[in-house]
Scaffold this active site. Structure first.
Site, PDB file in Angstrom:
ATOM      1  N   SER A  70       0.849  -1.189   0.000  1.00  0.00           N
ATOM      2  CA  SER A  70       0.000   0.000   0.000  1.00  0.00           C
ATOM      3  C   SER A  70       0.882   1.235   0.000  1.00  0.00           C
ATOM      4  CB  SER A  70      -0.898   0.004   1.241  1.00  0.00           C
ATOM      5  OG  SER A  70      -1.545   1.250   1.410  1.00  0.00           O
ATOM      6  N   TYR A 108      -2.320  -1.079  10.092  1.00  0.00           N
ATOM      7  CA  TYR A 108      -2.293  -1.420   8.666  1.00  0.00           C
ATOM      8  C   TYR A 108      -0.979  -0.967   8.031  1.00  0.00           C
ATOM      9  CZ  TYR A 108      -3.805  -1.516   3.753  1.00  0.00           C
ATOM     10  OH  TYR A 108      -3.907  -1.754   2.404  1.00  0.00           O
ATOM     11  N   LYS A 161       1.933  -3.313   6.317  1.00  0.00           N
ATOM     12  CA  LYS A 161       2.188  -3.150   4.883  1.00  0.00           C
ATOM     13  C   LYS A 161       3.622  -2.674   4.625  1.00  0.00           C
ATOM     14  CE  LYS A 161      -1.713  -4.372   2.963  1.00  0.00           C
ATOM     15  NZ  LYS A 161      -1.801  -5.470   1.966  1.00  0.00           N
TER      16      LYS A 161
END
Length: 285
Positions: free
Chosen positions: A142, A155, A159
């Site tokens: 991401s 997150y 990532k």
């Protein structure tokens, strides 16, 4: 057992996973779809065959379960035999501030995004090595692996870890003819982003700072994956490719910001509207 290497996609039930599978189908590939829940993948299988896929194998496997991963890879070996391409697309995301993130939510991010991806890549790389035909592994990371956004700490951390995992695989697996790269999507219109994009003013704010002038589509990610997995990228490994329409130039995406005007009393505000956002709203996204 086919002599042609197949393309394996995890998280195949999501919109990006489906787009990647469709892109490979147009190349006439043998395709394996892996997801935790596969009851809705039957129609996709038929669509892929119609689009040019030579055959489609659907496997149910939760990548937080090492036994399930090994069973899935063994079934691929038994029914197809050779894995030439793997796209690690399965992932998990929940908004939450650092102080509010529960152990369960943190562990889910780590177990799915990092541990599960590692175990899938390791099992498939071993299969590639056994068959001696080389291959390509592409991780879906991401843009938030590189750029901070409030409420995405768990997150973003997992990532970001995938970028170093990509480099480690590229460094150690190249001797076997295996390449490893990452794709870093920006804001792509999927089920995960639609709740935020529906907030008044959010879409307009993002578009104002997206040089390409539109939000991402699953097909944009699929084309990047197909390039990195294909022969034209034969000298590319260990790379991280941003696919964000230029959003990261302006530090996008920023869904929320913290009002720090009163020490010890932070408030969360919507970046789009500059209005307060209730914590219950954040948790429901």
């Amino acid at each position: 057992m086919t002599q042609e290497a197949c393309a394996v996609i995890s998280g195949a039930g999501g919109e990006i996973g489906r787009a990647i599978a469709s892109r490979f189908a147009r190349d006439g590939r043998h395709i394996v779809l892996i997801d935790r829940e596969v009851s809705n993948l039957g129609p996709l299988s038929a669509e892929l065959i119609d689009s040019g896929a030579k055959d489609v194998l659907i496997l149910a496997a939760d990548q937080t379960n090492l036994d399930a991963i090994n069973l899935a890879v063994n079934e691929i070996v038994d029914r197809i035999g050779v894995i030439g391409t793997f796209v690690a697309n399965a992932g998990f995301a929940r908004f939450g501030g650092f102080l509010d993130t529960s152990p369960k939510v943190w562990d889910l991010h780590v177990d799915i995004n990092l541990n599960g991806t590692f175990h899938m890549c390791q099992a498939i790389a071993r299969n590639m090595i056994t068959h001696g035909m080389g291959g390509s592994i592409t991780l879906i990371s991401s843009c938030l692996a590189l750029f901070h956004a409030d409420q995405t700490g768990a997150y973003s951390a997992t990532k970001a870890a995938l970028l170093m995992l990509t480099k480690s695989m590229a460094a150690e697996l190249g001797v076997y003819g295996i390449r490893a790269n990452s794709v870093l999507p920006g804001v792509v219109e999927t089920a995960m982003t639609r709740p935020m994009l529906s907030v008044e003013g959010c879409r307009e704010a993002l578009l104002q700072e997206t040089p390409i002038g539109r939000l991402g589509r699953p097909e944009d990610v699929a084309e990047a994956v197909a390039f990195l997995a294909g022969p034209h990228a034969g000298f590319i490994t260990g790379a991280s490719l941003l696919v964000d329409g230029g959003q990261s130039i302006y530090g996008q995406p920023q869904w929320f910001r913290q009002d720090r005007s009163k020490p010890g009393q932070p408030r969360w505000l919507s970046t789009a509207t500059n209005s307060p956002v209730e914590s219950t709203h954040l948790k429901s996204v």
